[in-house]
Design an enzyme around this catalytic site. Structure first.
Site, PDB file in Angstrom:
ATOM      1  N   HIS A 311     -31.347   5.862 -41.254  1.00 17.74           N
ATOM      2  CA  HIS A 311     -31.937   7.072 -40.687  1.00 17.74           C
ATOM      3  C   HIS A 311     -30.936   8.146 -40.352  1.00 17.74           C
ATOM      4  O   HIS A 311     -31.307   9.161 -39.768  1.00 17.74           O
ATOM      5  CB  HIS A 311     -32.682   6.733 -39.394  1.00 17.74           C
ATOM      6  N   LYS A 491     -38.118  18.945 -30.273  1.00 16.04           N
ATOM      7  CA  LYS A 491     -37.472  17.786 -30.875  1.00 16.04           C
ATOM      8  C   LYS A 491     -36.427  17.324 -29.872  1.00 16.04           C
ATOM      9  O   LYS A 491     -36.152  18.036 -28.916  1.00 16.04           O
ATOM     10  CB  LYS A 491     -36.810  18.158 -32.201  1.00 16.04           C
ATOM     11  N   ARG A 492     -35.823  16.160 -30.081  1.00 14.64           N
ATOM     12  CA  ARG A 492     -34.767  15.738 -29.155  1.00 14.64           C
ATOM     13  C   ARG A 492     -33.671  16.792 -29.084  1.00 14.64           C
ATOM     14  O   ARG A 492     -33.414  17.493 -30.060  1.00 14.64           O
ATOM     15  CB  ARG A 492     -34.144  14.399 -29.630  1.00 14.64           C
ATOM     16  N   LYS A 497     -29.091  19.445 -34.107  1.00 19.75           N
ATOM     17  CA  LYS A 497     -30.376  20.136 -34.280  1.00 19.75           C
ATOM     18  C   LYS A 497     -30.279  21.614 -33.892  1.00 19.75           C
ATOM     19  O   LYS A 497     -31.124  22.415 -34.202  1.00 19.75           O
ATOM     20  CB  LYS A 497     -31.466  19.439 -33.463  1.00 19.75           C
ATOM     21  N   THR A 598     -39.571  15.017 -39.095  1.00 26.27           N
ATOM     22  CA  THR A 598     -41.013  14.889 -39.336  1.00 26.27           C
ATOM     23  C   THR A 598     -41.765  15.955 -38.545  1.00 26.27           C
ATOM     24  O   THR A 598     -42.893  16.285 -38.892  1.00 26.27           O
ATOM     25  CB  THR A 598     -41.537  13.499 -38.934  1.00 26.27           C
ATOM     26  N   LYS A 602     -45.316  18.230 -39.365  1.00 27.04           N
ATOM     27  CA  LYS A 602     -46.479  18.423 -38.482  1.00 27.04           C
ATOM     28  C   LYS A 602     -46.796  19.900 -38.330  1.00 27.04           C
ATOM     29  O   LYS A 602     -47.959  20.305 -38.371  1.00 27.04           O
ATOM     30  CB  LYS A 602     -46.182  17.817 -37.102  1.00 27.04           C
TER      31      LYS A 602
HETATM   32  C1  PLP Z   1     -42.516  14.214 -34.427  1.00 25.13           C
HETATM   33  C2  PLP Z   1     -41.879  14.042 -33.112  1.00 25.13           C
HETATM   34  C3  PLP Z   1     -40.491  14.059 -33.011  1.00 25.13           C
HETATM   35  C4  PLP Z   1     -39.580  14.280 -34.201  1.00 25.13           C
HETATM   36  O1  PLP Z   1     -39.304  15.654 -34.321  1.00 25.13           O
HETATM   37  P1  PLP Z   1     -38.143  16.169 -35.309  1.00 25.13           P
HETATM   38  O2  PLP Z   1     -38.340  17.640 -35.270  1.00 25.13           O
HETATM   39  O3  PLP Z   1     -38.434  15.595 -36.644  1.00 25.13           O
HETATM   40  O4  PLP Z   1     -36.868  15.731 -34.734  1.00 25.13           O
HETATM   41  C5  PLP Z   1     -39.918  13.913 -31.773  1.00 25.13           C
HETATM   42  N1  PLP Z   1     -40.664  13.745 -30.669  1.00 25.13           N
HETATM   43  C6  PLP Z   1     -42.008  13.740 -30.723  1.00 25.13           C
HETATM   44  C7  PLP Z   1     -42.779  13.571 -29.464  1.00 25.13           C
HETATM   45  C8  PLP Z   1     -42.667  13.872 -31.947  1.00 25.13           C
HETATM   46  O5  PLP Z   1     -44.001  13.844 -31.995  1.00 25.13           O
END
Ligand code: PLP
Length: 754
Positions: A311, A491-492, A497, A598, A602
C-alpha cells in the site's frame, strides 16, 4: 404479509409512535440480524480470508438496510409514525476500526465480496476504542477515546476461543463475529478477536494507558502511540494476536470442510493487507509443523495460499522490526523466520532483498514477497513504481508475482446511501441497473448536453451543500454560505498529502483579496483530517489552518470571499455528509507518493471535479474522464523521482525566487498569525517548509495557484460547462467500483469457490 410497521412494533412491543429512537434502533438491529443470518450460505471450494489490522466499516445500520432491500420500507414506516431514519442513525456509534484509506478499502472489499456472492471473510481485531476521537481546543488537536462497544454491538460474542502465546505467556483470544451482508447477495463474516481481560478503565488523560499491561491493554486502541519502545512492542503483540488466532481459525474452518492441511490452498486464499498481518506466514508454517507437515512442504502450502498487497512506497511506512523485539514477543516464530531468511538468501545474494538484514532488522514486506505467490500494488502508477524502482530487485527475481489491482469503493455506501437525491435523478434517467452494475453509469453520458438534466443535477448539489451547511452549524456551530463554492480536502493529515500546499494557497488568496483581486467566486475551503498523535509537523499544519481560519474570519475585507472550516473528528460518518456536498475535490499529494487514494473516487462519483496531481488513481481518473474534465497540475512522478535521485532540491531557492511564495511563508509568523496562534507551532512549520520541505510543496505552488484559479473561474463563469464536467465524472466512475476490483482479485489471484 406483515407490514414493516407491524414487524417493528412486534419487535418493540409497543406502537412505533410511542417508541424511543433507542428502542427503534434495537428493533432494527434485531431485524437486520435475522434477515442477514438467512443469507448465510455454505462454502464450496476456495474461501478468502482477508486479514487486516484495520476495517474502517463506519456505521452499519443504513448500509445493512440498503443491502437487505429493507431501507425504503423502514424509512416509510418510520415516517408514517413521525420518526426519521436519520435520527435513529444518530443512536449508532461509529466503529472507527481503521485509520484511513487502507482500512476503508478493507471495508469496501467485504461489501463487494458479499455482493458478488463470493465466500470471503475478514480477520481483524476488536479494538475497544478504534482510532482516537479528535476535537480541537485552542487551535490544537485533542485526542480522546472513541468508544463504540456497548451491549448491543453488531459484533456478536461467540464461544470460540484460541490459545495465543505472547512473550512466553498464555492468553485466550475470543472470536466475535460481525455479519457482512451483500447488496442482494450473501452474508459473510468479519471475524474480530479480543481478550476477555482487556480493561477500558486503565485509559486516562485522553488516550494514555500503561503500555506494559498486555492483558489489560492489548486491544484498546488501533495503532497505539509508537513513539516509544513499549508502544512499538505493543503493536507486535497486537499483530501476533490477530494472525495467530486468525491462522487457527482458518485451519479449523478448512479442516471442518475436509481439508487435510496438505491441500490447504484448495480451501483457503489469504490476502495480507499491507504488512501488519505478515506474521501469518511464519505462524501458519509453525502451526502446519505442529500438524506434522515438514518445513519445505509447509512453505510451499503457505506460499500457494497467501498473497500480499503493498500500500505504500513511503520508506518509513514499510515495517521493519528489530529482531530483539520479535525475540521477546514471538520467540516461537523466530526459528521459522530464520529458516525463511536462509531460504530467501539461497534464492538471491542481493542483500537488499534479505528478510533479516545486517542490522538485525526484520523486513516484513520482504518476507511477504518471497513467501506469497502474488504481490500487488493498488493503482497502475503505484504498481509501475514498485516494479521499476521501489521493489525492482524483487520484480527481477519474481516478475510473475507482480500485478496491479486498482482500488475501488463500494457504491452502496458511497452513492446509494450517502447521496439518495442524486441516485433518484440518475435512476429517473437510466433506470436501476447501475445499482448492481456500476458500468451502467455510462448511460448518463448522452445527457451531458441536456441543460434540463444538468440543472437538476445542479439542484441536487445545491441541496446537499445546504445539508452540509446545516450539519456544520448543528455539530460545530460554524456558519457557511451554501451558495459559495465548496472546496474539500479530507483525508489523514500527512505531509505527502500536502495539506500545507492548500494552506499556502489560502494565505496567498488572503493577500490577493486584501489587495482588491477578488476571486471569481466566494470559496469555502473545508478540511477534515486526523494527525497521528506523535506526528508533530502534521499537528502544526492543523494549528496553522485553524489559526488562519480565525484570522480570515476576523478580516471584514477577506471574510466575504474566503472561509476556512476544519471539520472535527473526520470519520466515515463525516465523510458521508461532506462528499456529496463537494464542488472541488483536493487530491494534491506529491506525485509518486499516494499509492492510490480512494477519497478521490468517492468525490468524483458524487459529482465533484478533481483538482489533483498525476498521482495514484488520479492518473486513471484523468484517463477515464479526459483531461478537459479534471484539473491536473504539478510535477509528474518521473520529475519527482528524478529530483529525489539528484538530491539537489533546496526549498530556499524557491522561497527566495518567488515573491508570492515568500510572502505566504513569511505570513506564518507574521503579526496576524502570531496574535491568533502559537509561535512555537507556526515557526516550526515555517522552518520545515523553508529548510526541508521533503514533499516538495514549493515547486508545485505556482502551478497549483494557477490551476485552482482556473477551476474557480470555470465554476463561476460557465456553470453549465461545470455541470457537464460533473456529469461526465459521475458517468465514468463505474471503473472505480470495488466490485470491479474484487472481480479482478478473484480472477487473477483468489479463484474462489461459491
Ligand atoms: C475514503 C476515506 C479515507 C481515504 O481518503 P484518501 O483521500 O484516499 O486518503 C480516509 N478516511 C475516511 C473516513 C474515508 O472515508
Amino acid at each position: 404479509m406483515q407490514t414493516m410497521t407491524e414487524t417493528l412494533q412486534k419487535l418493540i412491543g409497543k406502537p412505533l409512535v410511542e417508541s424511543t429512537d433507542q428502542e427503534i434502533y434495537l428493533a432494527l438491529l434485531d431485524l437486520v440480524h435475522s434477515k442477514s443470518a438467512a443469507q448465510v450460505r455454505p462454502v464450496n471450494g476456495r474461501k478468502l480470508y482477508y486479514i487486516s489490522a484495520e476495517f474502517l466499516i463506519g456505521k452499519l445500520l443504513s448500509n445493512n438496510l440498503i443491502n437487505l432491500g429493507l431501507y425504503d420500507d423502514v424509512r416509510d414506516a418510520l415516517a408514517a409514525a413521525g420518526k426519521s431514519l436519520s435520527d435513529i442513525e444518530e443512536v449508532e456509534p461509529e466503529p472507527s476500526l481503521g485509520n484511513g484509506g487502507l482500512g476503508r478499502l478493507a471495508a469496501c472489499f467485504l461489501d463487494s465480496l458479499a455482493t458478488l456472492n463470493l465466500p470471503g471473510d475478514g480477520i481483524g481485531l476488536r479494538y475497544h476504542f478504534g482510532l482516537f476521537h479528535q476535537s480541537f481546543a485552542d487551535g490544537l488537536q485533542n485526542e480522546l477515546p472513541d468508544p463504540w462497544l456497548n451491549e448491543h454491538s453488531w459484533a456478536e460474542k461467540t464461544d470460540i476461543t484460541y490459545p495465543v502465546t505472547l512473550a512466553g505467556k498464555p492468553y485466550t483470544a475470543r472470536l466475535y463475529k460481525l455479519a457482512v451482508t451483500g447488496y442482494e447477495g450473501r452474508t459473510n463474516t468479519l471475524n474480530l478477536f479480543d481478550l476477555d481481560t482487556v480493561d477500558e478503565s486503565i485509559v486516562h488523560d485522553g488516550i494514555q494507558f500503561d503500555k506494559t499491561a498486555i492483558d489489560k491493554n492489548l486491544t484498546l486502541f488501533l495503532y497505539p502511540d509508537d513513539s516509544d519502545e513499549a508502544g512499538r512492542m505493543l503493536r507486535i503483540y497486537q499483530q501476533y494476536l490477530m494472525v495467530s488466532a486468525g491462522a487457527q481459525l482458518i485451519l479449523a474452518e478448512c479442516a471442518a470442510r475436509g481439508c487435510n492441511y496438505h491441500d490447504l490452498a484448495d480451501y483457503a486464499a489469504i490476502q495480507i493487507n499491507d504488512t501488519h498481518p505478515s506474521m501469518v506466514i511464519p505462524e501458519l508454517i509453525r502451526l502446519l509443523g505442529e500438524k506434522g507437515i515438514e518445513f519445505d512442504e509447509a512453505v510451499k502450502i503457505v506460499t500457494d495460499t497467501c498473497a500480499y498487497t503493498n500500500h505504500t512506497i513511503l520508506a518509513e511506512a514499510l515495517e521493519t522490526w528489530p529482531r530483539s523485539y520479535l525475540d521477546k514477543v514471538v520467540p516461537q516464530l523466530m526459528p521459522v523466520i530464520e529458516k525463511l531468511d536462509a531460504a530467501a538468501k539461497k534464492r538471491t545474494n542481493d542483500t537488499g532483498l534479505a528478510i533479516i538484514d545486517a542490522d538485525d532488522r526484520v523486513h516484513m514486506a520482504h518476507m511477504d514477497i518471497h513467501f506469497t505467490h502474488s504481490t500487488n500494488g493498488v493503482a497502475a502508477l503505484h504498481t509501475k513504481i514498485l516494479k521499476e524502482s521501489e521493489l525492482n530487485g524483487f520484480y527481477k527475481l519474481y516478475p510473475e508475482k507482480f500485478n496491479n489491482k486498482t482500488n475501488g469503493i463500494t457504491f452502496r455506501r458511497w452513492l446509494l446511501e450517502c447521496d439518495p437525491a442524486l441516485v433518484k435523478e440518475i435512476e429517473s434517467l437510466i433506470g436501476p441497473g447501475f445499482r448492481k452494475d456500476a458500468a451502467e453509469l455510462e448511460k448518463l453520458l448522452p445527457y451531458a448536453e441536456d441543460a434540463n438534466v444538468l440543472q437538476k443535477f445542479s439542484q441536487v448539489k445545491a441541496d446537499n451543500k445546504k445539508a452540509l451547511a446545516d450539519w456544520l452549524e448543528h455539530t460545530q456551530g460554524v456558519k457557511v454560505d451554501p451558495t459559495a463554492m465548496f472546496d474539500i480536502q479530507s483525508k489523514r493529515l500527512h505531509e505527502y498529502k500536502r495539506q500545507q500546499l492548500n494552506l499556502l494557497y489560502l494565505i496567498h488568496q488572503y493577500f490577493e483579496i486584501r489587495a482588491g483581486h477578488t476571486p471569481a467566486v466566494p470559496l469555502v475551503s473545508i478540511f477534515g483530517a486526523k494527525a497521528a498523535p506523535a506526528y508533530i509537523i502534521a499537528k502544526d499544519i492543523i494549528h496553522a489552518l485553524l489559526t488562519l481560519s480565525k484570522v480570515i474570519a476576523a478580516d471584514p475585507l477577506v471574510a466575504p470571499w474566503l472561509q476556512v472550516v476544519f471539520v472535527e473528528n473526520y470519520n466515515v460518518t463525516a465523510a458521508e455528509k461532506m462528499i456529496p456536498a463537494c464542488d472541488l475535490s483536493e487530491q494534491i499529494s506529491l506525485a509518486s507518493k499516494e499509492a492510490s487514494g480512494t477519497g478521490n473516487m468517492k468525490f468524483m462519483l458524487n459529482g465533484a471535479l478533481t483538482l489533483g496531481t498525476m498521482d495514484g488513481a488520479n492518473v486513471e481518473i484523468s484517463q477515464q474522464v479526459g483531461n478537459e474534465n479534471i484539473y491536473i497540475f504539478g510535477q509528474t512522478s518521473g520529475q519527482v523521482i528524478h529530483r529525489y535521485a539528484a538530491g539537489d532540491y533546496n526549498p530556499a531557492d524557491w522561497y527566495e525566487g518567488d515573491p508570492n511564495l515568500r510572502r505566504a511563508i513569511d505570513f506564518l509568523t507574521g503579526p496576524e498569525m502570531l496574535a491568533a496562534g502559537k509561535e512555537e507551532n507556526l515557526a516550526r512549520l515555517q522552518h520545515e517548509l523553508k529548510t526541508k520541505d521533503w514533499f516538495q510543496t514549493l515547486p508545485d505552488f505556482n502551478a497549483y495557484v494557477v490551476r485552482k484559479g482556473q477551476a474557480l473561474s470555470d465554476y463561476a463563469c460557465d456553470p453549465l460547462g461545470w455541470r457537464r464536467k460533473c456529469l461526465i465524472n459521475i458517468s465514468k466512475a463505474g471503473f472505480f467500483s470495488s466490485d470491479r476490483t474484487i472481480a479482478e482479485y478473484n480472477s487473477d489471484i483468489w479463484h474462489l469457490g461459491e
